[in-house]
Design an enzyme around this catalytic site. Sequence first.
Site, short mmCIF file in Angstrom:
data_model
loop_
_atom_site.label_atom_id
_atom_site.label_comp_id
_atom_site.label_asym_id
_atom_site.label_seq_id
_atom_site.Cartn_x
_atom_site.Cartn_y
_atom_site.Cartn_z
N LYS A 129 -10.19 -5.56 -5.18
CA LYS A 129 -10.66 -4.15 -5.69
C LYS A 129 -9.74 -3.22 -6.38
O LYS A 129 -9.89 -2.52 -7.25
CB LYS A 129 -11.31 -3.42 -4.32
CG LYS A 129 -12.41 -4.11 -3.85
CD LYS A 129 -12.54 -3.69 -2.39
CE LYS A 129 -13.11 -5.04 -1.33
NZ LYS A 129 -13.07 -4.60 0.14
N LYS B 180 0.79 -1.19 -0.07
CA LYS B 180 0.05 -0.03 -0.04
C LYS B 180 1.06 1.36 -0.26
O LYS B 180 0.61 2.19 -0.56
CB LYS B 180 -0.96 -0.06 1.12
CG LYS B 180 -1.92 -0.96 1.21
CD LYS B 180 -3.30 -0.65 0.66
CE LYS B 180 -4.15 -2.00 0.66
NZ LYS B 180 -5.24 -2.11 -0.24
N LYS C 10 -3.68 -11.66 -7.02
CA LYS C 10 -4.91 -11.85 -6.02
C LYS C 10 -6.14 -11.21 -6.52
O LYS C 10 -5.99 -9.80 -7.13
CB LYS C 10 -4.70 -11.42 -4.62
CG LYS C 10 -5.68 -11.69 -3.62
CD LYS C 10 -5.27 -11.04 -2.03
CE LYS C 10 -5.66 -9.60 -2.40
NZ LYS C 10 -5.42 -8.95 -1.19
P1 TYM Z 1 -10.68 -6.88 3.11
O1 TYM Z 1 -11.68 -5.91 3.49
O2 TYM Z 1 -9.54 -6.65 2.26
O3 TYM Z 1 -11.33 -8.36 2.82
C1 TYM Z 1 -12.24 -8.96 3.63
C2 TYM Z 1 -12.07 -10.60 3.53
O4 TYM Z 1 -11.96 -10.98 2.36
C3 TYM Z 1 -10.89 -11.82 1.99
N1 TYM Z 1 -10.20 -11.76 0.69
C4 TYM Z 1 -10.20 -13.01 -0.04
N2 TYM Z 1 -10.37 -14.02 0.19
C5 TYM Z 1 -9.80 -15.09 -0.92
N3 TYM Z 1 -9.62 -14.48 -2.09
C6 TYM Z 1 -9.39 -13.09 -2.30
N4 TYM Z 1 -8.93 -12.74 -3.86
C7 TYM Z 1 -9.70 -12.41 -1.27
N5 TYM Z 1 -9.51 -10.91 -1.19
C8 TYM Z 1 -10.00 -10.71 0.04
C9 TYM Z 1 -9.66 -11.01 2.87
O5 TYM Z 1 -8.95 -12.05 3.32
C10 TYM Z 1 -10.74 -10.80 4.23
O6 TYM Z 1 -10.98 -12.11 4.91
N6 TYM Z 1 -7.51 -6.22 7.25
C11 TYM Z 1 -9.04 -7.03 6.73
C12 TYM Z 1 -10.07 -6.46 7.56
C13 TYM Z 1 -10.04 -6.40 8.83
C14 TYM Z 1 -10.07 -7.57 9.69
C15 TYM Z 1 -10.08 -7.28 10.99
C16 TYM Z 1 -10.46 -8.85 9.42
C17 TYM Z 1 -10.01 -5.36 10.04
N7 TYM Z 1 -9.82 -5.73 11.30
C18 TYM Z 1 -10.24 -8.11 12.15
C19 TYM Z 1 -10.20 -9.74 10.44
C20 TYM Z 1 -10.29 -9.57 11.89
C21 TYM Z 1 -8.91 -6.43 5.12
O7 TYM Z 1 -8.52 -5.59 4.72
O8 TYM Z 1 -10.05 -7.38 4.72
#
Ligand code: TYM
Length: 329
Positions: A200, A116, A197
């Site tokens: 978005k 990022k 991956k």
């Molecule tokens: P975020 O918002 O990017 O994504 C949400 C969830 O989707 C999963 N994910 C994927 N899984 C499989 N293949 C993919 N291509 C893919 N893209 C996204 C992510 O692994 C996630 O589980 N930091 C986290 C949000 C967060 C969080 C937390 C999660 C903040 N606090 C506490 C768990 C516990 C995030 O950016 O996810």
Amino acid sequence: MNNHPTIFSGIKATGKMHVGNYLGAIKNWVTLQNSGQYQTIYSVVDLHSLTIGIPKKELSENIMDMAMDLLAAGVDPEKSIFFIQSHVKEHAELTWILNCILPVAELEKMTQYKDKAKQHKDNINMGLFDYPALMAADILVYRATAVPVGEDQEQHVELARKAARKFNNRWGQYFEEPATIRTKTPRLMALNDPSKKMSKDLGPKSYIAMNDSPEEIKDKISKAVTDTGGGKHGNGGKNLLDLFEMFVDDEQITTKFREDYKNGELQYAKFKPMLANVIISALKPIQERRRELEKNPDYVLEVLRAGASRARAIAAETMKEVKEKVGLI
Ligand code: TYM
């Protein structure tokens, strides 16, 4: 709060929910919630979204949008505590305490931060750097022991475990170290470039959004890169098979396609339209629920308010104990 082990997970409000999020995490949130084995706590993590400088109006819209997508996907406020992160100030409060025990060197190792920081060179803010400490606080403030996430979040959950260990070593045993829970597809790849991956960040051609129309889904699947890039683009064919398997509950047909694929006999001209149709019918009921929710934003707000109040009760209790342990009077 019931006596079951606690599960926490969150999703950012930075854009549309896509099938990578759904199959890597959200569908599993719903399964875990419905199993009756856990106290499930799910959140739209809006403070995390702030780290990449989204315009004000877009941020507010995204938060509501994501909340509706989650309810439509099956998060049930009767069974889970469902709320917006910034409505429970204890997340930020615990972050500060964790900040004071987490070494800078640990945060510097985070690959998401490094990526990022490259992407947003003009806005490498403290929030971006401290993102994993806030995530650790999200989990630990509910003393959650399991976190259903995709593979890309593994390093962050590992940091949450380190934070728990450091806290316990310094101030006495209090937090349990949280484990991750993964699905069969913890890392779905981008449709237009399967070496990366699905995300978005790569734009709408890389993913199928939960609210894509049947035409968009057909178009994206028909253009999806398979294994024709001489390995350059990674394993696109396998990625499409994974998608198929996760959306269709028919082992026989999946096994047949997997065998064809292994033998180099998978006919994409037949397989791709089938895959598109499977996705279209799986998303249809979710899209219909979403349209119903859009008619009633007041209901959604009420659900979020009630969820925050339940979350706050648990988080406040943790903070009271944490402050005592730390010596804050
Ligand atoms: P975020 O918002 O990017 O994504 C949400 C969830 O989707 C999963 N994910 C994927 N899984 C499989 N293949 C993919 N291509 C893919 N893209 C996204 C992510 O692994 C996630 O589980 N930091 C986290 C949000 C967060 C969080 C937390 C999660 C903040 N606090 C506490 C768990 C516990 C995030 O950016 O996810």
